[in-house]
Structure formats: C-alpha cells, structure tokens
Design a protein around this motif. Structure first.
Motif, short mmCIF file in Angstrom:
data_model
loop_
_atom_site.label_atom_id
_atom_site.label_comp_id
_atom_site.label_asym_id
_atom_site.label_seq_id
_atom_site.Cartn_x
_atom_site.Cartn_y
_atom_site.Cartn_z
N GLY A 196 -17.29 2.81 2.52
CA GLY A 196 -17.62 1.64 1.73
C GLY A 196 -17.34 0.40 2.54
N ASP A 197 -18.36 -0.20 3.08
CA ASP A 197 -18.13 -1.28 4.03
C ASP A 197 -18.06 -2.65 3.38
N CYS A 198 -17.02 -3.35 3.70
CA CYS A 198 -16.95 -4.78 3.50
C CYS A 198 -16.00 -5.30 4.58
N HIS A 199 -16.16 -6.54 4.93
CA HIS A 199 -15.23 -7.15 5.87
C HIS A 199 -14.10 -7.83 5.11
N THR A 200 -12.89 -7.66 5.60
CA THR A 200 -11.74 -8.37 5.05
C THR A 200 -11.02 -9.08 6.20
N PHE A 201 -10.09 -9.92 5.85
CA PHE A 201 -9.35 -10.74 6.81
C PHE A 201 -8.00 -10.09 7.09
N ALA A 202 -7.76 -9.75 8.35
CA ALA A 202 -6.46 -9.21 8.77
C ALA A 202 -5.78 -10.27 9.63
N TYR A 203 -4.47 -10.42 9.46
CA TYR A 203 -3.76 -11.46 10.19
C TYR A 203 -2.35 -10.98 10.54
N ARG A 204 -1.81 -11.56 11.56
CA ARG A 204 -0.46 -11.25 12.01
C ARG A 204 0.55 -12.07 11.20
N THR A 205 1.37 -11.40 10.45
CA THR A 205 2.34 -12.11 9.61
C THR A 205 3.39 -12.84 10.43
N ASP A 206 3.64 -12.40 11.69
CA ASP A 206 4.66 -13.05 12.51
C ASP A 206 4.18 -14.36 13.13
N TYR A 207 2.92 -14.71 12.90
CA TYR A 207 2.41 -16.01 13.35
C TYR A 207 2.62 -17.10 12.30
N PHE A 208 3.06 -16.69 11.10
CA PHE A 208 3.16 -17.64 10.00
C PHE A 208 4.55 -17.59 9.36
#
Length: 538
Positions: A196-208
């Motif tokens: 089931g394709d959709c794009h989501t946003f992944a981010y590094r928590t240690d940058y914030f």
C-alpha cells in the motif's frame, strides 16, 4: 485532519489510529493475539526485530508457515509439469528475492516451477512498455503497480481474478483507498495487492529539540520549515555520526519515472486544493497543471537548495534508492519523504544506523495552496496538507497468456494468492521487503510490539501511514494509460532544469507540460479525459 502527526499522537497510539478511521471496538486493532493468530505471532519472530536482516532461509520458513491457503485450494503435486514466468523487481535485494523464498515451499508442495525475470527499478517501465507495444508479453505473472492497469487491463493483457482467490486473500481487509476501483477495470478484478504505497515524512529526532543543531523544538510540518532547517544545518556536525550534517534529501536523479513522485511530495501541498480532486491535469481538457504556479514553486524550492549548496556532495546523481538506503538510513541527512520501507528498514535492516532516532509524520504541508479554478493563491487558516498516494502500491497480476490453459491459470493465481496472503503480508510490512502496511489488520500495534518493535516508534510509524491513507485531501494517483511515459519525460526535463540547462523553474515546468501534451495527443485526448475523470471519481 489538518493537524500534524505529532499533535495527534499526543492522544496516544490508539487514539491516533482511531482518528484515522481504521478501527472500531471489534476490529483487530482493539484485540490481542488469540489461538488463531499463532501463525502471525510465529512468523513475526523470524528472525526477530533487532536480530539482523532476514535471509533466504527466513523467507522460505515464512512461506512454509503461510501455506494453509494453498493447501485448502490445491492438492499436493497438482501443478506438476507447469512452468510459470514471473516478472518483477530486484531492487535492494528485495521484491523478487523475497518472492523466490516465499514461493519455494509453494513450488515444492504444488509441483510447479517458476522462472524469474528480474528488473531494476529504472528498467521496469521501459521493459513493460516494450512488451505491450510489440505484443511480446513473455511472462505469466507480473509484479506491477495500479498505475499500469491503464496500460495493461485496458488492452486485454490481464486475466480476471477467480472468485476463489478473492475469498482466499480476504480483499475486504484492504484499507479503503486500495479497494475498487483500484485493481479493477471495467468492473473486473485483476490484482492481488501486496503493498500500500503512500509517501510519509521521516526525520531524525536528534536534529530537533532544545539545544539541537536545527534550532527548532520540533520537526518541520511545512515545506518552508523543511527548507529553512536544510539551510540552517549546513556546516554543522551530525549528532549521531560525527560527520557533516545535512537537511532534507531531495533525489535529483531520475529513477525510471518513479523519481517524479518525489517532486510530487512538494508540489501536492501547493497544488492539491481541498475543493479540487485534480492536481496533475485539467480533467476537462487534459491540459497539464504541471506548469502552473504551484508546480513552479515546488521546482523553485529544489533549485534554491541546489543554488545554496546544502545537499550532500554529488546529490545531482542521487536517485531515490540512494537517498533512502545509502543516505538517510546510513546516517546521512535528517529528513526524507519516502515509502514505508524507511520505517521497517530503520529497525530491521543491517544497513540502518538511525533506528533509535527516527520519527514519522504525514508529508509536510504548505502555508499557501494554489486554486487552479480561480488561478489564485490562497492562505488557509491552517497549512494545506495533501499526502501523496504515490503508486497505489505493488500488486501481483496474472496475464492473459495463461487464460486458455486452466491448469496453468490456476497455478498462476495460486502463486499470486500465496504472495498476497493475509498473514504473509503482515511479515512483509514488518520486515524489509519493499512493501508497507496496506490492510486494516496490519494496524494492530500489539502484534508489532510482540515482534520486538518499540511501542512509541511503531505507533508513530503506523500513525503516519494511517493518517495518510485516510486524509480527506490525499493526492490520488491516476490510473491512466501512459502515466509512466508522463513521469519519465518529466524526470528528463527536471534533470535538465536542475543542471541549469533551462533558464528558470517556469521554463523547466513549461518543457514538461509541452512534452505531456504530445503524449496525450499520441495516446488520444478524448479517451484520456474519460479515463482521468474516472480515476478521480468524477
């Protein structure tokens, strides 16, 4: 529904998934494992989260444990002497590599033999289009995305799914946006969904957070914030690796048409107005929207970052496979939009170093959205979010090459049903496979936790998927003939624009639009209009 994932998740994992419309008190989300779930619990322990990447032995073991449906519908040795050819991907040692392992015990039980055609992502569309154009379809089963249904089903190249397969794979368990008309054509069903394709946003928590190198308390929720952070962290030191810090990872190299989805991630927030289902073409004329002010702004965003020299070295040659697997998961960069592979690979792949510092949300929004009907920018009270339903997921299809041979036809559909089985699909969602959650039953957090996933991590990941699938302003993929011809030529023109061969973002967008007009005229404008409207539910 316009809130960010982080604000929704404050209510807890169950509230988050409930708000996405996926659960009721009697659904799998609300119950724990029972005796009938023993197979699911057993396969999720193979090899176990944190125990390294799965191997071929693991794939075969999972395939063996999930043979119940095959044994219910096929006698042992029933397909002796049958040979089938299967065409699919070999990306990142996933897709066909797993299918081989899953199907080895199926072959041993049924007596059938499968021959494999393995394709790199960039080679997939050209190979398929060549087979269609020349009438030389040389495969019985194909791993294919729903966007290609216009190119195949409309030309009579697919075999209609038998009723026994529909029952065996439990299609009612699919999330709503993957149900009909997806997987169907002219009222006939052709697809066993495996993704089931959709794009989501992944981010590094240690940058914030407090004292972080980004200077932001929380991860960005809009594209202007994403770009601000990307410029801000240039020259800083990555808190995990000690190497150079980088912000958002735009793939600047094409990927056989698939790379265009990553510009869509930016553009959809600007271009997908909540009052208009269309955002790629004008549904009345098929005139491209790709050169309107919304798309031009998205292209300009990327050009500005290129000019600011804030990407990793040689990003102009980084395709989406590079940004996900060689960069983000390996510790280079802090933000990425990608399919769900990033979430499962973060915790279960040997190549990932970021599993403990990854968070997820729906794709960033935009503070302004372009209204194509009025030709004006609007500034809503809250940012405009439009999650990109990129590719509508992979499926397994049987071609009409087997339609005249009932034994071969049943064998092909049995293999497809095995790969799309309810239990096996859960394992594929939890481990590196090339696929992400696509069934309502995949959102039982307790199953994932019992497999070894951290509760907060998996709640965040599944929450971003669920909210994207069910978002009222989701940017839906059109299933029209030639869609990857449009995407591929767009990649070619974008590459020229990013390399400075065009004078501006507008000139780049105009070149894409002109190429799209030629494709529409070649295929047939009136029929494209009809099919495009149908794909939008108009």
């Amino acid at each position: 529904m316009q809130a960010s994932r982080r604000s929704i998740l404050k209510g807890g994992a169950v509230a988050a998934l409930g708000s996405a419309g996926l659960m009721n008190p009697m659904s799998p989300l609300m119950r724990g494992a029972s005796a009938q779930d023993s197979v699911r619990a057993e396969i999720l322990k193979i090899p176990g989260v944190g125990m390294g990447s799965p191997t071929d032995a693991d794939w075969q073991k999972v395939g063996e444990l999930c043979l119940a449906g095959t044994k219910e519908t096929v006698k042992e040795g029933e397909f002796a002497g049958v040979e089938l050819t299967f065409m699919g991907l070999n990306n990142q040692n996933l897709h066909n590599f797993l299918f081989r392992g899953f199907l080895k015990p199926w072959e041993a039980y049924t007596g059938a033999k499968i021959n494999w055609i393995d394709l790199a992502q960039a080679d997939y569309n050209p190979r398929l289009q060549q087979s269609i154009a020349t009438g030389t379809v040389d495969f019985d089963i194909i791993e294919m995305g729903a966007p290609f249904e216009g190119d195949t089903a409309s030309k009579g190249l697919l075999d209609e799914m038998p009723d026994w397969v529909k029952k065996l794979i439990d299609m009612d368990d699919y999330v709503n946006y993957l149900k009909a008309p997806v997987g169907t054509w002219d009222g006939k069903t052709y697809r066993v969904t495996v993704d089931g394709d959709c794009h989501t946003f992944a981010y590094r928590t240690d940058y914030f957070g407090e004292g972080s190198i980004s200077g932001m308390a929380d991860a960005p929720t809009t594209w202007d914030q994403v770009d601000e952070v990307t410029k801000k962290v240039k020259g800083e030191t990555d808190p995990l690796t000690g190497l150079d810090a980088y912000g958002f990872l735009d793939p600047l190299k094409g990927w056989g048409g698939f790379g265009f989805y990553f510009l869509e991630d930016r553009a959809s927030a600007y271009a997908k107005h909540p009052d208009n289902a269309a955002w790629l073409f004008d549904p009345e004329t098929m005139k491209p929207m790709v050169n309107n002010p919304a798309w031009v702004r998205a292209i300009q965003d990327v050009m500005d970052l290129i000019a600011a020299d804030v990407y990793p070295p040689d990003q102009i040659n980084a395709d989406p496979g590079t940004t996900a697997f060689q960069q983000f998961l390996a510790g280079t960069g802090s933000m990425i939009c990608w399919w769900g592979d990033v979430g499962s690979n973060a915790r279960t792949s040997d190549s990932s170093v970021v599993g403990d510092v990854v968070g997820f949300s729906i794709n960033p929004g935009a503070k302004q959205v372009y209204n194509a009907k009025t030709s004006e920018w609007e500034t809503p009270a809250e940012p405009n979010f439009a999650p990109n339903m990129a590719y509508l997921g992979w499926g397994v299809y049987v071609t009409s090459r087997v339609s005249g041979d009932e034994k071969k036809r049943k064998a092909a559909w049995s293999a497809a049903a095995h790969l799309g089985g309810k239990d096996l699909s859960l394992w594929c969602s939890a481990y590196p496979s090339g696929f992400q959650p696509y069934r309502n039953s995949h959102f039982n957090i307790e199953e994932w936790v019992e497999a070894g996933y951290d509760s907060e991590f998996i709640s965040d990941y599944l929450g971003s998927e669920a909210e994207s699938y069910n978002h009222p302003n989701a940017a839906i993929e059109p299933r029209i003939p030639g869609i990857f011809q449009y995407y591929s030529v767009a990649e070619d023109e974008l590459a020229k624009g990013f390399a400075g061969q065009y004078g501006s973002a507008q000139e780049t967008a105009d070149a894409i639009a002109a190429a799209w007009e030629k494709i529409t005229d070649q295929i047939g404008r009136e029929n494209q209009i009809k099919l495009y409207k149908a794909s939008l539910g108009m």
